[in-house]
Design an enzyme around this catalytic site. Structure first.
Site, PDB file in Angstrom:
ATOM      1  N   ARG A   3      14.377  46.661 -11.766  1.00 20.22           N
ATOM      2  CA  ARG A   3      15.259  46.337 -13.639  1.00 20.22           C
ATOM      3  C   ARG A   3      15.320  44.809 -13.891  1.00 20.22           C
ATOM      4  O   ARG A   3      15.797  44.008 -13.540  1.00 20.22           O
ATOM      5  CB  ARG A   3      16.461  47.358 -13.823  1.00 20.22           C
ATOM      6  CG  ARG A   3      16.759  47.252 -14.784  1.00 20.22           C
ATOM      7  CD  ARG A   3      18.076  47.840 -15.489  1.00 20.22           C
ATOM      8  NE  ARG A   3      17.039  49.100 -15.880  1.00 20.22           N
ATOM      9  CZ  ARG A   3      17.868  50.143 -16.780  1.00 20.22           C
ATOM     10  NH1 ARG A   3      18.873  49.520 -17.060  1.00 20.22           N
ATOM     11  NH2 ARG A   3      17.221  51.032 -16.923  1.00 20.22           N
ATOM     12  N   HIS A  33       9.474  51.028 -19.135  1.00 20.56           N
ATOM     13  CA  HIS A  33      10.278  51.754 -19.031  1.00 20.56           C
ATOM     14  C   HIS A  33       9.178  52.974 -17.852  1.00 20.56           C
ATOM     15  O   HIS A  33       9.219  53.865 -18.839  1.00 20.56           O
ATOM     16  CB  HIS A  33      11.749  51.914 -19.389  1.00 20.56           C
ATOM     17  CG  HIS A  33      13.009  52.742 -18.852  1.00 20.56           C
ATOM     18  ND1 HIS A  33      12.703  52.700 -17.999  1.00 20.56           N
ATOM     19  CD2 HIS A  33      14.075  53.103 -19.874  1.00 20.56           C
ATOM     20  CE1 HIS A  33      13.954  53.081 -17.561  1.00 20.56           C
ATOM     21  NE2 HIS A  33      15.463  53.251 -18.718  1.00 20.56           N
ATOM     22  N   GLN A  55      11.704  56.554 -17.161  1.00 19.89           N
ATOM     23  CA  GLN A  55      12.410  56.902 -18.167  1.00 19.89           C
ATOM     24  C   GLN A  55      11.036  58.276 -19.689  1.00 19.89           C
ATOM     25  O   GLN A  55      11.332  59.246 -19.599  1.00 19.89           O
ATOM     26  CB  GLN A  55      12.970  56.432 -20.138  1.00 19.89           C
ATOM     27  CG  GLN A  55      13.174  56.853 -20.764  1.00 19.89           C
ATOM     28  CD  GLN A  55      14.708  57.696 -20.326  1.00 19.89           C
ATOM     29  OE1 GLN A  55      15.514  57.325 -19.634  1.00 19.89           O
ATOM     30  NE2 GLN A  55      14.778  58.834 -21.097  1.00 19.89           N
ATOM     31  N   ASP A 103      15.346  54.620 -30.200  1.00 18.23           N
ATOM     32  CA  ASP A 103      15.891  53.867 -29.426  1.00 18.23           C
ATOM     33  C   ASP A 103      16.363  52.818 -29.837  1.00 18.23           C
ATOM     34  O   ASP A 103      16.074  52.836 -31.188  1.00 18.23           O
ATOM     35  CB  ASP A 103      15.067  53.575 -28.647  1.00 18.23           C
ATOM     36  CG  ASP A 103      15.268  52.096 -26.983  1.00 18.23           C
ATOM     37  OD1 ASP A 103      16.539  52.496 -26.991  1.00 18.23           O
ATOM     38  OD2 ASP A 103      14.486  51.452 -26.518  1.00 18.23           O
ATOM     39  N   CYS A 134      16.658  57.668 -25.439  1.00 17.88           N
ATOM     40  CA  CYS A 134      16.558  57.639 -24.103  1.00 17.88           C
ATOM     41  C   CYS A 134      18.031  57.373 -23.275  1.00 17.88           C
ATOM     42  O   CYS A 134      18.879  56.895 -22.336  1.00 17.88           O
ATOM     43  CB  CYS A 134      15.963  55.997 -23.312  1.00 17.88           C
ATOM     44  SG  CYS A 134      15.942  54.531 -24.690  1.00 17.88           S
ATOM     45  N   ARG A 194      16.166  62.160 -15.252  1.00 22.36           N
ATOM     46  CA  ARG A 194      15.516  61.073 -14.152  1.00 22.36           C
ATOM     47  C   ARG A 194      15.812  61.887 -13.388  1.00 22.36           C
ATOM     48  O   ARG A 194      14.887  61.019 -12.551  1.00 22.36           O
ATOM     49  CB  ARG A 194      16.750  60.307 -15.244  1.00 22.36           C
ATOM     50  CG  ARG A 194      16.654  59.889 -16.391  1.00 22.36           C
ATOM     51  CD  ARG A 194      15.188  58.817 -16.939  1.00 22.36           C
ATOM     52  NE  ARG A 194      14.824  57.782 -16.125  1.00 22.36           N
ATOM     53  CZ  ARG A 194      15.630  56.852 -16.455  1.00 22.36           C
ATOM     54  NH1 ARG A 194      16.673  56.340 -17.240  1.00 22.36           N
ATOM     55  NH2 ARG A 194      15.336  55.018 -15.261  1.00 22.36           N
TER      56      ARG A 194
HETATM   57  N1  NVA Z   1      15.328  49.814 -25.738  1.00 20.05           N
HETATM   58  C1  NVA Z   1      16.308  49.751 -24.779  1.00 20.05           C
HETATM   59  C2  NVA Z   1      16.089  50.858 -23.282  1.00 20.05           C
HETATM   60  C3  NVA Z   1      17.325  51.152 -22.662  1.00 20.05           C
HETATM   61  C4  NVA Z   1      17.011  51.628 -22.219  1.00 20.05           C
HETATM   62  C5  NVA Z   1      16.412  48.385 -24.092  1.00 20.05           C
HETATM   63  O1  NVA Z   1      15.370  48.037 -23.851  1.00 20.05           O
HETATM   64  O2  NVA Z   1      17.796  47.782 -23.702  1.00 20.05           O
HETATM   65  N1   CP Z   2      17.676  55.017 -20.447  1.00 22.19           N
HETATM   66  C1   CP Z   2      18.168  54.287 -19.490  1.00 22.19           C
HETATM   67  O1   CP Z   2      17.677  53.685 -18.595  1.00 22.19           O
HETATM   68  O2   CP Z   2      20.014  53.992 -19.254  1.00 22.19           O
HETATM   69  P1   CP Z   2      20.268  52.796 -18.460  1.00 22.19           P
HETATM   70  O3   CP Z   2      20.221  51.740 -19.435  1.00 22.19           O
HETATM   71  O4   CP Z   2      21.525  53.320 -18.463  1.00 22.19           O
HETATM   72  O5   CP Z   2      19.648  52.557 -17.094  1.00 22.19           O
END
Ligand code: NVA
Ligand code: CP
Length: 303
Positions: free
Chosen positions: A103, A130, A133, A219, A259, A287
């Site tokens: 990540r 993602h 997800q 989101d 998500c 997940r």
């Molecule tokens: N759009 C959000 C998704 C988190 C799972 C982010 O990138 O922070």
């Molecule tokens: N939805 C998701 O990816 O959550 P986290 O950022 O907690 O991993």
């Protein structure tokens, strides 16, 4: 040749359908406490250069349940924090582990890692997409009996973030109709949008997107790394919220999806998130099952 999972475009429809089917098997097997162990004797490095609860824990638990050994690596605890290039990290880790989950912010970094690693690489979120997800989200719809071509999904909020781009690719792959409602300055990336052909419509009015929808998805307004724009974003996205009014316009059985993590009172109200149409915690649980299917597909020895 090794396979990676960097984006939903790495999967054909039949591969995606096999993964969803396998995820359902993993879910059922977990209830009967006899998980297969296709990762027995294998180690997986998990590089987290951004915060995570769901992704990190579900991957770590999933790898263990499959018989593997997960190692969680952060920037500060490794030489990545002191500037060691990803292409070096990729080759070094490939000598120790059987797969890498990463990540990070820039999608190009994940592509770079995958280019140099000789083991499969899985994208655990970038600023662009993602994929783990969205596959879990599609799995959630499938287990609710809703996954069928033409299903109307409305995404309300930031049309330019990683979840929207993932949903655009999912709409194309599974034949869904996605309506994105977002402010004009926060539209999806034109290239990603163009790749989906007629599967996606972008509008500026959340009500237009919500009318008749079978799924309402949202989101956060402020994604990780965008904290400096918080006050501007909170203003621009006013009204792009899943709430009672939008739910009334959708189909009576509409599923509310997010998500997570959620910001109650911003992109979604407390009663929408906690109400009877919400499936957000099923998404979060799924997940685990979906990622086990991905891990087995990319690095497992299936007996
Ligand atoms: N759009 C959000 C998704 C988190 C799972 C982010 O990138 O922070
Ligand atoms: N939805 C998701 O990816 O959550 P986290 O950022 O907690 O991993």
């Amino acid at each position: 040749m090794k396979k990676d999972f960097l984006s939903l475009t790495d999967l054909s429809l039949s591969e995606a359908e096999c993964l969803l089917k396998r995820a359902a098997e993993f879910k059922a097997l977990r209830r009967s406490s006899s998980s297969p162990q296709p990762l027995l004797g294998k180690s997986v490095a998990m590089i987290f250069l951004k915060s995570s609860t769901r992704t990190r824990v579900s991957f770590e638990v999933g790898i263990r349940e499959l018989g593997g050994y997960p190692l969680v690596l952060s920037k500060d605890g490794t030489q990545m924090g002191r500037g060691e290039p990803l292409k070096d990290t990729a080759r070094v880790l490939s000598g120790y582990v059987h797969g890498i989950v990463i990540r990070t912010a820039a999608h190009a970094e994940v592509e770079e890692l995958a280019r140099w690693a000789t083991v499969p690489v899985i994208n655990a979120l970038t600023d662009r997409c993602h994929p783990c997800q969205v596959l879990a989200d599609v799995f959630t719809l499938r287990e609710q009996g809703l996954l069928q071509p033409g299903l109307r999904v409305a995404f309300i909020g930031d049309g330019s973030n990683n979840m929207v781009h993932s949903w655009i690719l999912a709409a194309k792959l599974f034949g869904l109709h996605l309506m994105v409602a977002c402010p004009r300055a926060f539209r999806p990336d034109p290239e990603v949008l163009a790749s989906a052909g007629g599967a996606v419509t972008v509008v500026e009015d959340p009500k237009e997107a919500a009318a008749g929808a079978g799924v309402l998805y949202t989101d956060v307004w402020v994604s990780m790394g965008q904290e400096a724009q918080k006050s501007e974003r909170r203003q621009v996205f006013q009204g792009f919220q899943i709430n009672r009014e939008l739910i009334r316009l959708a189909q009576p059985e509409v599923r509310i999806m997010h998500c997570l993590p959620a910001h109650r009172g911003e992109e979604i109200t407390e009663d929408a998130l906690e109400g009877p149409n919400s499936v957000v915690f099923a998404q979060a649980e799924n997940r685990l099952h979906v990622q086990k299917a991905i891990l087995e597909h990319l690095l497992g020895d299936r007996k």
